[in-house]
Write an enzyme that holds these catalytic residues in place. Structure first.
Site, mmCIF file in Angstrom:
data_model
loop_
_atom_site.group_PDB
_atom_site.id
_atom_site.type_symbol
_atom_site.label_atom_id
_atom_site.label_comp_id
_atom_site.label_asym_id
_atom_site.label_seq_id
_atom_site.Cartn_x
_atom_site.Cartn_y
_atom_site.Cartn_z
ATOM 1 N N HIS A 1 -24.700 -7.837 -108.396
ATOM 2 C CA HIS A 1 -24.596 -8.857 -109.455
ATOM 3 C C HIS A 1 -25.831 -9.747 -109.393
ATOM 4 O O HIS A 1 -26.265 -10.131 -108.313
ATOM 5 C CB HIS A 1 -23.360 -9.727 -109.230
ATOM 6 C CG HIS A 1 -22.064 -8.998 -109.435
ATOM 7 N ND1 HIS A 1 -21.419 -8.955 -110.642
ATOM 8 C CD2 HIS A 1 -21.323 -8.239 -108.583
ATOM 9 C CE1 HIS A 1 -20.326 -8.231 -110.521
ATOM 10 N NE2 HIS A 1 -20.247 -7.776 -109.283
ATOM 11 N N TYR B 1 -16.332 -18.134 -111.815
ATOM 12 C CA TYR B 1 -15.563 -19.310 -111.394
ATOM 13 C C TYR B 1 -15.190 -20.068 -112.668
ATOM 14 O O TYR B 1 -16.077 -20.409 -113.454
ATOM 15 C CB TYR B 1 -16.421 -20.232 -110.518
ATOM 16 C CG TYR B 1 -16.862 -19.656 -109.188
ATOM 17 C CD1 TYR B 1 -18.207 -19.653 -108.838
ATOM 18 C CD2 TYR B 1 -15.948 -19.142 -108.280
ATOM 19 C CE1 TYR B 1 -18.627 -19.147 -107.613
ATOM 20 C CE2 TYR B 1 -16.363 -18.634 -107.060
ATOM 21 C CZ TYR B 1 -17.697 -18.639 -106.726
ATOM 22 O OH TYR B 1 -18.112 -18.129 -105.524
ATOM 23 N N PRO C 1 -13.300 -20.888 -99.558
ATOM 24 C CA PRO C 1 -13.933 -19.659 -100.070
ATOM 25 C C PRO C 1 -14.682 -19.850 -101.383
ATOM 26 O O PRO C 1 -15.274 -18.929 -101.900
ATOM 27 C CB PRO C 1 -12.759 -18.688 -100.217
ATOM 28 C CG PRO C 1 -11.546 -19.504 -100.193
ATOM 29 C CD PRO C 1 -11.849 -20.762 -99.481
ATOM 30 N N LYS D 1 -18.798 -17.915 -98.582
ATOM 31 C CA LYS D 1 -19.670 -18.033 -97.414
ATOM 32 C C LYS D 1 -19.035 -17.558 -96.114
ATOM 33 O O LYS D 1 -19.750 -17.277 -95.147
ATOM 34 C CB LYS D 1 -20.069 -19.516 -97.241
ATOM 35 C CG LYS D 1 -21.026 -20.009 -98.307
ATOM 36 C CD LYS D 1 -22.374 -19.347 -98.176
ATOM 37 C CE LYS D 1 -23.289 -19.688 -99.346
ATOM 38 N NZ LYS D 1 -24.368 -18.717 -99.478
ATOM 39 N N TYR E 1 -26.725 -20.535 -102.840
ATOM 40 C CA TYR E 1 -25.597 -19.609 -103.024
ATOM 41 C C TYR E 1 -25.957 -18.226 -102.471
ATOM 42 O O TYR E 1 -25.155 -17.566 -101.822
ATOM 43 C CB TYR E 1 -25.229 -19.494 -104.499
ATOM 44 C CG TYR E 1 -23.908 -18.768 -104.709
ATOM 45 C CD1 TYR E 1 -23.860 -17.384 -104.851
ATOM 46 C CD2 TYR E 1 -22.706 -19.461 -104.704
ATOM 47 C CE1 TYR E 1 -22.657 -16.718 -104.996
ATOM 48 C CE2 TYR E 1 -21.494 -18.799 -104.863
ATOM 49 C CZ TYR E 1 -21.473 -17.427 -105.001
ATOM 50 O OH TYR E 1 -20.276 -16.762 -105.131
HETATM 51 P P1 FAS Z 1 -11.463 -12.915 -88.339
HETATM 52 O O1 FAS Z 1 -10.377 -13.949 -88.379
HETATM 53 O O2 FAS Z 1 -11.665 -12.022 -89.501
HETATM 54 O O3 FAS Z 1 -11.224 -11.954 -87.076
HETATM 55 C C1 FAS Z 1 -10.806 -12.481 -85.839
HETATM 56 C C2 FAS Z 1 -10.078 -11.370 -85.083
HETATM 57 O O4 FAS Z 1 -9.699 -11.868 -83.800
HETATM 58 C C3 FAS Z 1 -8.793 -10.945 -85.785
HETATM 59 O O5 FAS Z 1 -8.750 -9.550 -85.930
HETATM 60 C C4 FAS Z 1 -7.681 -11.457 -84.869
HETATM 61 O O6 FAS Z 1 -6.563 -10.594 -84.843
HETATM 62 C C5 FAS Z 1 -8.372 -11.463 -83.521
HETATM 63 N N1 FAS Z 1 -7.797 -12.423 -82.573
HETATM 64 C C6 FAS Z 1 -7.332 -13.662 -82.829
HETATM 65 N N2 FAS Z 1 -6.895 -14.237 -81.685
HETATM 66 C C7 FAS Z 1 -7.100 -13.336 -80.687
HETATM 67 C C8 FAS Z 1 -6.860 -13.343 -79.284
HETATM 68 N N3 FAS Z 1 -6.318 -14.398 -78.689
HETATM 69 N N4 FAS Z 1 -7.173 -12.229 -78.566
HETATM 70 C C9 FAS Z 1 -7.745 -11.153 -79.176
HETATM 71 N N5 FAS Z 1 -7.998 -11.081 -80.504
HETATM 72 C C10 FAS Z 1 -7.678 -12.171 -81.243
HETATM 73 N N6 FAS Z 1 -14.347 -15.419 -96.869
HETATM 74 C C11 FAS Z 1 -15.057 -15.213 -97.999
HETATM 75 O O7 FAS Z 1 -16.287 -15.196 -97.953
HETATM 76 N N7 FAS Z 1 -14.408 -15.012 -99.204
HETATM 77 C C12 FAS Z 1 -13.029 -14.995 -99.283
HETATM 78 O O8 FAS Z 1 -12.469 -14.819 -100.361
HETATM 79 C C13 FAS Z 1 -12.257 -15.193 -98.123
HETATM 80 N N8 FAS Z 1 -10.895 -15.160 -98.166
HETATM 81 C C14 FAS Z 1 -10.175 -15.390 -97.012
HETATM 82 C C15 FAS Z 1 -8.763 -15.370 -97.002
HETATM 83 C C16 FAS Z 1 -8.037 -15.624 -95.822
HETATM 84 C C17 FAS Z 1 -6.521 -15.608 -95.854
HETATM 85 C C18 FAS Z 1 -8.720 -15.893 -94.627
HETATM 86 C C19 FAS Z 1 -7.957 -16.200 -93.347
HETATM 87 C C20 FAS Z 1 -10.113 -15.892 -94.614
HETATM 88 C C21 FAS Z 1 -10.847 -15.639 -95.803
HETATM 89 N N9 FAS Z 1 -12.250 -15.626 -95.815
HETATM 90 C C22 FAS Z 1 -12.972 -15.416 -96.928
HETATM 91 C C23 FAS Z 1 -12.980 -15.845 -94.638
HETATM 92 C C24 FAS Z 1 -13.001 -14.552 -93.872
HETATM 93 O O9 FAS Z 1 -13.549 -13.552 -94.667
HETATM 94 C C25 FAS Z 1 -13.711 -14.827 -92.600
HETATM 95 O O10 FAS Z 1 -14.901 -15.569 -92.815
HETATM 96 C C26 FAS Z 1 -14.026 -13.584 -91.825
HETATM 97 O O11 FAS Z 1 -12.840 -12.853 -91.665
HETATM 98 C C27 FAS Z 1 -14.621 -14.037 -90.494
HETATM 99 O O12 FAS Z 1 -14.623 -12.970 -89.647
HETATM 100 P P2 FAS Z 1 -14.320 -13.206 -88.086
HETATM 101 O O13 FAS Z 1 -15.089 -14.359 -87.612
HETATM 102 O O14 FAS Z 1 -14.481 -11.859 -87.465
HETATM 103 O O15 FAS Z 1 -12.802 -13.694 -87.999
HETATM 104 C C1 PHB Z 2 -13.685 -12.396 -103.666
HETATM 105 O O1 PHB Z 2 -14.146 -11.443 -104.340
HETATM 106 O O2 PHB Z 2 -12.670 -12.274 -102.913
HETATM 107 C C2 PHB Z 2 -14.365 -13.738 -103.737
HETATM 108 C C3 PHB Z 2 -15.455 -13.908 -104.574
HETATM 109 C C4 PHB Z 2 -16.084 -15.145 -104.613
HETATM 110 C C5 PHB Z 2 -15.589 -16.177 -103.822
HETATM 111 C C6 PHB Z 2 -14.491 -15.994 -102.984
HETATM 112 C C7 PHB Z 2 -13.867 -14.768 -102.950
HETATM 113 O O3 PHB Z 2 -16.191 -17.392 -103.849
#
Ligand code: FAS
Ligand code: PHB
Length: 395
Positions: free
Chosen positions: A76, A204, A296, A300, A388
């Site tokens: 994009h 958005y 989100p 980022k 961005y």
């Molecule tokens: P993660 O949380 O992905 O991974 C951490 C891992 O550690 C998990 O697998 C967990 O099971 C494990 N863990 C936890 N405690 C532990 C322990 N005690 N022992 C061993 N393992 C353990 N980011 C965006 O950019 N756009 C989005 O739309 C977006 N939507 C999101 C929606 C939700 C519900 C959440 C929670 C996050 C969202 N994020 C989004 C952010 C997300 O993408 C994170 O930035 C990304 O998963 C970060 O990756 P990690 O740092 O690896 O953490």
């Molecule tokens: C998504 O595609 O999940 C998405 C895109 C833009 C955002 C957050 C999430 O700012």
């Protein structure tokens, strides 16, 4: 203690941060073991991020994870802002940085990372319970965990805390050392995934009823979100109600193009800004959501996890290849500079695009004027676009 293992870097958490770190270290001759609390199927099934910065795309390609992303991902020029009564505004990354964003889901990235680790016999221990970090300020830290009712130990040189916001690593830093900064937002995001052709752009939408977002995963997989109350219950939002509300928040011609269908996933995510400082304690280094959370709105979260892993893997590789600790010593300070930039942009976009419960007419006029200024100023557009798209990694 029923078993003792040894590695160079013990990685806590098998999400994107932990898996990518393990993959890059392996590619540079550094051993690691990943300890993941959940099952592999649980980790892979998580639906989260969807938009990648050009820097993330370049790094994934550089470390051999680009083949499927370049085939299935969707480029994009930027991300659009739609605002009742105003022209479409594009955060034009291509025009102002020469680089494009990529829509490619975190689920796919996790699958690609698992495939890469499997291909070289990478050690990922799933369902590792009660992980504990020990002797972090000594030169011989170790980790213990239990699996199949046996307590195991991993001796290591360093521990990478990649265990997300609810993990154990950040909590292993003494309260006298750790400083946290937090902001909770008075709303959440209700997200839906549907096997339907997505709206062609990432958009958005700001509307008096609340924020909405149109995104995608593939030509037949759409991702949409609407701003909702913090205490929203999923059962209050059957599909037809979600689609009706989403379309009500989009401009008419956009709403008319949205293809609805049954949800294949629906979830509610709270919005918060959070940073933990420092991202290092002795031989423990935090990366990804273990150290920071962004709303989100700026897409980022995942991209920040990737930049932390870029900096941390470079530091570990320098230690083992050159016996130097320059990047290790500067890791926390360097990573936090990028973290705070992403926190600020995500906070700013969240305030611009959402309606807050206590908004006054003055607040709404300020937002409208902010958008009008953006639309009128090439310099303001360039500044927003470069933030961005993500600033270059520091050397
Ligand atoms: P993660 O949380 O992905 O991974 C951490 C891992 O550690 C998990 O697998 C967990 O099971 C494990 N863990 C936890 N405690 C532990 C322990 N005690 N022992 C061993 N393992 C353990 N980011 C965006 O950019 N756009 C989005 O739309 C977006 N939507 C999101 C929606 C939700 C519900 C959440 C929670 C996050 C969202 N994020 C989004 C952010 C997300 O993408 C994170 O930035 C990304 O998963 C970060 O990756 P990690 O740092 O690896 O953490
Ligand atoms: C998504 O595609 O999940 C998405 C895109 C833009 C955002 C957050 C999430 O700012």
């Amino acid at each position: 203690m029923s078993g003792v293992m040894r590695t160079q870097v013990a990685i806590i958490g098998g999400g994107p941060a932990g898996l990518l770190l393990s993959h890059i270290l392996h590619g540079n001759g550094v051993e690691s073991v990943v300890l993941e609390r959940r099952s592999r199927s649980h980790v892979v099934q998580r639906i989260r991020a969807g938009v990648l910065e050009p820097g993330t795309v370049e790094l994934l390609c550089k470390v051999g994870l680009g083949e499927r992303m370049m085939r299935e991902g969707h480029r994009h020029d930027g991300v659009a802002i739609r605002w009742t009564g105003r022209d479409r505004f594009l955060i034009d990354a291509k025009k102002y940085t020469g680089k494009r964003m990529m829509a490619y889901g975190q689920t796919a990235i996790t699958e690609d990372l698992y495939a890469a680790r499997d291909a070289v016999g990478g050690q990922i221990i799933h369902e590792a319970q009660n992980v504990q970090l020990h002797d972090l300020t000594s030169s011989e830290p170790f980790v213990t965990y239990s699996k199949d009712e046996q307590i195991q130990r991993i001796d290591c040189d360093y521990v990478a805390g990649c265990d997300g916001f609810h993990g154990v690593s950040r909590h292993s830093i003494p309260g006298s050392v750790l400083r946290t900064f937090e902001k909770q937002y008075p709303f959440a995001w209700l997200g839906i995934m549907s096997a339907t052709p997505p709206f062609p752009d990432i958009v958005y939408c700001h509307h008096e009823r609340g924020f909405a977002l149109a995104s995608m995963r593939s030509p037949m997989l759409s991702r949409y979100y609407i701003q909702c109350e913090v205490d929203t219950k999923l059962e209050e939002w059957p599909d037809e109600r979600f689609w009706r509300e989403l379309k009500a928040r989009c401009p008419e011609e956009m709403a008319a193009q949205i293809v609805t269908g049954p949800s294949i996933e629906k979830s509610i995510a709270p919005l918060r800004s959070f940073v933990a400082e420092p991202m290092r304690y002795g031989r423990l280094f935090l990366a990804g959501d273990a150290a920071h959370i962004v709303p989100p709105t700026g897409a980022k979260g995942l991209n920040l996890a990737v930049s932390d892993v870029y900096y941390l893997s470079r530091a570990f590789i320098e230690v083992y290849r050159e016996d130097r600790t320059r990047y290790l010593e500067s890791y926390s300070t360097m990573a936090l500079r990028r973290v705070w930039s992403a926190e600020r942009l995500s906070w700013w976009l969240t305030n611009l695009l959402h309606r807050f419960p206590n908004d006054t007419p003055f607040d709404e006029r300020i937002r409208e004027n902010q958008l009008d200024y953006l639309a009128a100023s090439k310099r303001a557009q360039a500044s927003l676009a470069e933030q961005y798209a993500g600033l270059p990694f520091e050397e």
